[in-house]
Design a protein around this motif. Structure first.
Motif, PDB file in Angstrom:
ATOM      1  N   ASP A 167      12.195  -2.879  -6.555  1.00  0.00           N
ATOM      2  CA  ASP A 167      12.492  -2.465  -7.576  1.00  0.00           C
ATOM      3  C   ASP A 167      12.028  -2.578  -8.995  1.00  0.00           C
ATOM      4  OD1 ASP A 167      14.473  -1.151  -6.019  1.00  0.00           O
ATOM      5  OD2 ASP A 167      15.918  -2.471  -6.249  1.00  0.00           O
ATOM      6  N   HIS A 168      10.934  -3.574  -8.825  1.00  0.00           N
ATOM      7  CA  HIS A 168      10.409  -3.977 -10.074  1.00  0.00           C
ATOM      8  C   HIS A 168       9.463  -2.818 -10.602  1.00  0.00           C
ATOM      9  CE1 HIS A 168       7.737  -6.788 -12.779  1.00  0.00           C
ATOM     10  NE2 HIS A 168       9.062  -7.310 -12.750  1.00  0.00           N
ATOM     11  N   PRO A 169       9.660  -2.566 -11.837  1.00  0.00           N
ATOM     12  CA  PRO A 169       9.183  -1.550 -12.636  1.00  0.00           C
ATOM     13  C   PRO A 169       7.610  -1.681 -12.857  1.00  0.00           C
ATOM     14  CG  PRO A 169      10.163  -2.770 -14.256  1.00  0.00           C
ATOM     15  CD  PRO A 169      10.672  -3.504 -12.888  1.00  0.00           C
ATOM     16  N   GLN A 170       7.071  -2.822 -12.796  1.00  0.00           N
ATOM     17  CA  GLN A 170       5.747  -2.945 -12.918  1.00  0.00           C
ATOM     18  C   GLN A 170       5.011  -3.405 -11.902  1.00  0.00           C
ATOM     19  OE1 GLN A 170       4.281  -1.753 -15.696  1.00  0.00           O
ATOM     20  NE2 GLN A 170       6.242  -1.123 -16.538  1.00  0.00           N
ATOM     21  N   PRO A 171       3.589  -3.230 -11.650  1.00  0.00           N
ATOM     22  CA  PRO A 171       3.150  -4.206 -10.514  1.00  0.00           C
ATOM     23  C   PRO A 171       2.993  -5.560 -10.707  1.00  0.00           C
ATOM     24  CG  PRO A 171       1.721  -2.274 -11.460  1.00  0.00           C
ATOM     25  CD  PRO A 171       2.663  -2.390 -12.258  1.00  0.00           C
ATOM     26  N   ILE A 172       3.239  -6.207  -9.779  1.00  0.00           N
ATOM     27  CA  ILE A 172       3.595  -7.888  -9.841  1.00  0.00           C
ATOM     28  C   ILE A 172       2.102  -8.590  -9.594  1.00  0.00           C
ATOM     29  CG2 ILE A 172       4.512  -9.609  -8.504  1.00  0.00           C
ATOM     30  CD1 ILE A 172       6.794  -7.875  -7.406  1.00  0.00           C
ATOM     31  N   GLU A 173       1.923  -9.487 -10.765  1.00  0.00           N
ATOM     32  CA  GLU A 173       0.645 -10.027 -10.772  1.00  0.00           C
ATOM     33  C   GLU A 173       0.680 -11.399  -9.877  1.00  0.00           C
ATOM     34  OE1 GLU A 173      -0.206 -11.446 -14.683  1.00  0.00           O
ATOM     35  OE2 GLU A 173      -0.152  -9.343 -15.649  1.00  0.00           O
ATOM     36  N   ILE A 174      -0.494 -11.486  -9.110  1.00  0.00           N
ATOM     37  CA  ILE A 174      -0.521 -12.456  -8.086  1.00  0.00           C
ATOM     38  C   ILE A 174      -1.986 -13.274  -8.638  1.00  0.00           C
ATOM     39  CG2 ILE A 174      -1.096 -13.141  -5.669  1.00  0.00           C
ATOM     40  CD1 ILE A 174       0.294 -10.687  -4.928  1.00  0.00           C
ATOM     41  N   GLY A 176      -5.277 -14.627  -9.332  1.00  0.00           N
ATOM     42  CA  GLY A 176      -6.677 -14.559  -8.685  1.00  0.00           C
ATOM     43  C   GLY A 176      -6.792 -13.159  -7.940  1.00  0.00           C
ATOM     44  N   CYS A 177      -5.853 -12.049  -7.973  1.00  0.00           N
ATOM     45  CA  CYS A 177      -5.835 -11.089  -7.120  1.00  0.00           C
ATOM     46  C   CYS A 177      -5.378  -9.899  -7.910  1.00  0.00           C
ATOM     47  CB  CYS A 177      -4.811 -11.177  -6.084  1.00  0.00           C
ATOM     48  SG  CYS A 177      -4.905 -12.399  -4.848  1.00  0.00           S
ATOM     49  N   ILE A 178      -5.374  -8.567  -7.533  1.00  0.00           N
ATOM     50  CA  ILE A 178      -5.047  -7.265  -8.050  1.00  0.00           C
ATOM     51  C   ILE A 178      -3.490  -7.361  -8.278  1.00  0.00           C
ATOM     52  CG2 ILE A 178      -7.126  -5.777  -7.281  1.00  0.00           C
ATOM     53  CD1 ILE A 178      -5.032  -4.929  -5.020  1.00  0.00           C
ATOM     54  N   SER A 179      -2.825  -6.907  -9.136  1.00  0.00           N
ATOM     55  CA  SER A 179      -1.548  -6.823  -9.044  1.00  0.00           C
ATOM     56  C   SER A 179      -1.051  -5.725  -7.954  1.00  0.00           C
ATOM     57  CB  SER A 179      -1.063  -6.311 -10.528  1.00  0.00           C
ATOM     58  OG  SER A 179      -1.506  -7.273 -11.415  1.00  0.00           O
ATOM     59  N   VAL A 180       0.244  -5.916  -7.458  1.00  0.00           N
ATOM     60  CA  VAL A 180       0.571  -4.901  -6.309  1.00  0.00           C
ATOM     61  C   VAL A 180       2.039  -4.674  -6.632  1.00  0.00           C
ATOM     62  CG1 VAL A 180      -0.996  -6.248  -4.680  1.00  0.00           C
ATOM     63  CG2 VAL A 180       1.537  -7.155  -4.849  1.00  0.00           C
ATOM     64  N   ASN A 181       2.203  -3.442  -6.329  1.00  0.00           N
ATOM     65  CA  ASN A 181       3.680  -3.055  -6.098  1.00  0.00           C
ATOM     66  C   ASN A 181       4.692  -3.951  -5.558  1.00  0.00           C
ATOM     67  OD1 ASN A 181       3.079  -0.825  -7.996  1.00  0.00           O
ATOM     68  ND2 ASN A 181       2.424   0.319  -5.992  1.00  0.00           N
ATOM     69  N   GLY A 182       5.820  -3.941  -5.731  1.00  0.00           N
ATOM     70  CA  GLY A 182       6.888  -4.848  -5.117  1.00  0.00           C
ATOM     71  C   GLY A 182       6.876  -4.580  -3.883  1.00  0.00           C
ATOM     72  N   THR A 183       6.932  -3.043  -3.580  1.00  0.00           N
ATOM     73  CA  THR A 183       7.007  -2.409  -2.423  1.00  0.00           C
ATOM     74  C   THR A 183       5.860  -2.919  -1.375  1.00  0.00           C
ATOM     75  OG1 THR A 183       5.810  -0.364  -3.012  1.00  0.00           O
ATOM     76  CG2 THR A 183       8.298  -0.511  -2.808  1.00  0.00           C
ATOM     77  N   SER A 188       9.509  -9.658   4.689  1.00  0.00           N
ATOM     78  CA  SER A 188      10.504 -10.940   4.510  1.00  0.00           C
ATOM     79  C   SER A 188      11.009 -11.051   3.049  1.00  0.00           C
ATOM     80  CB  SER A 188       9.727 -11.911   5.261  1.00  0.00           C
ATOM     81  OG  SER A 188       8.444 -12.370   4.603  1.00  0.00           O
ATOM     82  N   VAL A 189      10.100 -10.354   2.012  1.00  0.00           N
ATOM     83  CA  VAL A 189      10.701 -10.467   0.613  1.00  0.00           C
ATOM     84  C   VAL A 189      11.496  -9.525   0.270  1.00  0.00           C
ATOM     85  CG1 VAL A 189       8.565 -12.257   0.379  1.00  0.00           C
ATOM     86  CG2 VAL A 189       8.487  -9.796  -0.455  1.00  0.00           C
ATOM     87  N   GLN A 190      11.508  -8.468   0.961  1.00  0.00           N
ATOM     88  CA  GLN A 190      12.162  -7.178   0.273  1.00  0.00           C
ATOM     89  C   GLN A 190      13.598  -7.180   0.036  1.00  0.00           C
ATOM     90  OE1 GLN A 190      10.443  -4.801  -0.622  1.00  0.00           O
ATOM     91  NE2 GLN A 190       8.428  -5.647  -0.138  1.00  0.00           N
ATOM     92  N   GLU A 191      14.500  -8.146   0.878  1.00  0.00           N
ATOM     93  CA  GLU A 191      15.781  -8.348   0.602  1.00  0.00           C
ATOM     94  C   GLU A 191      16.015  -9.745   0.170  1.00  0.00           C
ATOM     95  OE1 GLU A 191      18.061  -5.841   0.577  1.00  0.00           O
ATOM     96  OE2 GLU A 191      16.740  -4.351   1.464  1.00  0.00           O
ATOM     97  N   ARG A 192      15.989 -10.073  -1.194  1.00  0.00           N
ATOM     98  CA  ARG A 192      16.292 -11.212  -1.482  1.00  0.00           C
ATOM     99  C   ARG A 192      17.629 -12.186  -0.944  1.00  0.00           C
ATOM    100  NH1 ARG A 192      13.970 -11.381  -7.494  1.00  0.00           N
ATOM    101  NH2 ARG A 192      13.634 -13.823  -7.122  1.00  0.00           N
ATOM    102  N   THR A 193      18.648 -11.625  -0.816  1.00  0.00           N
ATOM    103  CA  THR A 193      19.689 -12.182  -0.053  1.00  0.00           C
ATOM    104  C   THR A 193      20.003 -12.324   1.542  1.00  0.00           C
ATOM    105  OG1 THR A 193      20.852  -9.989   0.222  1.00  0.00           O
ATOM    106  CG2 THR A 193      21.074 -11.111  -1.898  1.00  0.00           C
ATOM    107  N   ASN A 194      18.808 -11.955   2.074  1.00  0.00           N
ATOM    108  CA  ASN A 194      18.556 -11.993   3.555  1.00  0.00           C
ATOM    109  C   ASN A 194      18.139 -13.354   3.872  1.00  0.00           C
ATOM    110  OD1 ASN A 194      18.271 -10.984   6.178  1.00  0.00           O
ATOM    111  ND2 ASN A 194      17.859  -9.040   5.359  1.00  0.00           N
ATOM    112  N   ALA A 397      -3.184  -3.743   2.869  1.00  0.00           N
ATOM    113  CA  ALA A 397      -3.751  -2.379   2.473  1.00  0.00           C
ATOM    114  C   ALA A 397      -3.977  -1.992   1.160  1.00  0.00           C
ATOM    115  CB  ALA A 397      -2.612  -1.140   2.782  1.00  0.00           C
ATOM    116  N   ALA A 398      -3.362  -2.936   0.436  1.00  0.00           N
ATOM    117  CA  ALA A 398      -3.420  -2.718  -1.145  1.00  0.00           C
ATOM    118  C   ALA A 398      -4.724  -3.505  -1.432  1.00  0.00           C
ATOM    119  CB  ALA A 398      -2.336  -3.525  -1.690  1.00  0.00           C
ATOM    120  N   LEU A 399      -5.055  -4.521  -0.714  1.00  0.00           N
ATOM    121  CA  LEU A 399      -6.558  -5.415  -0.771  1.00  0.00           C
ATOM    122  C   LEU A 399      -7.795  -4.332  -0.574  1.00  0.00           C
ATOM    123  CD1 LEU A 399      -8.061  -7.895  -1.301  1.00  0.00           C
ATOM    124  CD2 LEU A 399      -7.539  -8.570   1.076  1.00  0.00           C
TER     125      LEU A 399
END
Length: 480
Positions: A167-174, A176-183, A188-194, A397-399
């Motif tokens: 749900d993050h509105p902006q691409p997430i910075e990693i 040394g890498c391109i920024s990627v959408n949270g999706t 394993s990181v898609q549900e933080r309460t899981n 795929a983003a890479l």
């Protein structure tokens, strides 16, 4: 009697991980003949190897030994329907007492000369055993430096991002890498309460326990990510040395009679005319998606080779840890096989992927974006259509699409389906026109860098030699 320098490996019950770490072992023992002996400890979930993986294990050199642990019971995990990564993590954790017992048994023999333990990132508990045995330990990371950077940075992300990543509105910075959408972050990181997210954070923190991280990538492809990992201590915290030794890919496949069919078919096709399609060893599609893919292939009018076709399932990992046998061809659209008889070949069998990708009839590869498949495609200079399904495949795929620009990416509709029109357009885009020429030029350039990295004086071989010489220096001399 020879006292060869002994390296122990611990892998996980996922064939793609097993192939990667054992191909690494083959590279090591071939580079230093008669110096190293490798023992690979393999947790299992069944009593036998699959038909597709058995030929690989049968062709391992004599100085690589595999020890298969008794199957672990994880049926309760499947019933809970946690994501694949967590199923693997928990099943491997349950195997750890047997891993410790096996290592102690090996090292207790008088002729043993074990100097290092190399473990899959999902088997991180084994680092503790290396400390008990007073030997070096390394993590084998069979994914990209981009994913490694994300794992090492995960604690910082957890602190700074409060919403769900998807749900993050902006691409997430990693770093040394391109920024990627949270999706595009792993499942394993898609549900933080899981529980899957908690296991991911814990596994990522454990990467710091090793004496080093051996990663299946190469400097010329991911130099910025590797530099960020080695230099950005403030971002990551203390990080072990990282050793890029790739691209390590499957180098030999025993082709059974029923698997040579696809190569014989390719022999009769024009150069660069065929789209190769494979969703890996466990990926599955829904019935609706099978229909759309099949019709898109038909409407494109391009030749295609679609292998390892599986029955439909709404869960992308449904057959990954399953041996269910159902004829998948019954689930293809009515009349599809008849209408495309001269256009394509569809196989339920596993194909010799390396041999297919190196065949001059193959013009592009529609792939689930498993890291092994991406490296194999790069090593053979084949353009890609990125169709990720699960785990870290969306990050991969983003890479390959946004950073390396050697692939086109499939776009889904609001229901998560790639429609037949999109399939046909993707195929046309990767097989002909200016865009396809640019993609092909970039992947051919990367192919040259990849092959150079694996040469004797290449970046990856120098790194592997440095590790090997260090391990040899810790071992006892070979006796006459």
């Amino acid at each position: 009697m020879e006292a060869r320098t002994h390296i122990a490996l611990v892998t996980i019950p996922v064939i793609s991980h097993q192939v990667s770490i054992l191909e690494f072992a083959k590279t090591l023992v071939n580079l230093y003949k008669n110096i190293f002996h490798v023992t690979c400890i393999i947790p299992t979930i069944s009593n036998s190897l699959s038909i597709s993986s058995k030929p690989f294990f049968d062709t391992l050199p004599s100085n690589i030994q595999c020890i298969y642990l008794p199957p672990t019971n994880f049926e309760d995990i499947i019933r809970n329907e946690v994501v694949l990564e967590s199923q693997v993590q928990i099943s491997v954790t349950r195997s750890m007492p047997l891993v410790r017992e096996t290592l102690r048994s090996i090292i207790s023999t008088s002729s043993n000369n074990m100097v290092a333990l190399i473990v899959d990132a999902f088997a991180h508990e084994a680092h503790e055993f290396a400390k008990e045995l007073n030997i070096l330990s390394y993590t084998y990371f069979p994914c990209s430096a981009m994913v490694l950077s994300m794992c090492l940075y995960s604690s910082k992300l957890d602190e700074t991002i409060t919403c769900e990543y998807k749900d993050h509105p902006q691409p997430i910075e990693i770093p040394g890498c391109i920024s990627v959408n949270g999706t595009d972050l792993p499942d394993s990181v898609q549900e933080r309460t899981n529980v899957a997210y908690k296991l991911f954070l814990h596994r990522s923190k454990q990467l710091r326990l090793a004496d080093g991280i051996i990663i299946n990538t190469f400097l010329e492809m991911e130099s910025k990510a590797l530099k960020a990992i080695s230099q950005n201590g403030i971002l990551y915290g203390t990080t072990p040395n990282v050793y890029p030794i790739g691209p390590i890919i499957q180098t030999r496949t025993t082709i059974q009679k029923n698997k040579s069919k696809c190569l014989l078919w390719l022999d009769n096709q024009p150069p660069n005319s065929v789209l190769f399609i494979s969703f890996g060893s466990g990926g599955t599609l829904s019935q609706d998606q099978i229909n759309e893919l099949a019709l898109g292939l038909e409407f494109s009018n391009y030749k295609f080779l679609w292998v390892n076709v599986k029955p439909p399932n709404n869960k992308a990992t449904a057959t990954y840890l399953s041996n269910e046998e159902v004829d998948p061809l019954h689930f293809l659209p009515l009349g599809f096989l008849q209408r495309t008889r001269g256009q394509g070949l569809v196989m339920c069998d596993w194909a010799p992927q390396v041999e297919v990708l190196k065949h001059n009839a193959v013009g592009a590869f529609l792939t689930h974006c498993g890291w092994n498949s991406i490296l194999e495609s790069i090593m053979h200079g084949v353009s890609m259509i990125a169709w990720p399904l699960f785990a870290e495949q969306r990050s991969n795929a983003a890479l390959v699409t946004n950073s390396l620009k050697i692939a086109l990416r499939a776009k889904c509709n609001s229901k998560g389906i790639v429609e037949k029109e999109e399939v046909a357009n993707l195929i046309k885009g990767v097989m002909e026109g200016l865009e396809s020429e640019e993609i092909r030029r970039r992947v051919k350039k990367l192919q040259k860098f990849a092959n150079c990295a694996m040469m004797e004086d290449g970046s990856s071989m120098k790194t592997l030699s440095m590790l090997a010489l260090k391990w040899m220096g810790l071992g006892r001399p070979i006796e006459n």
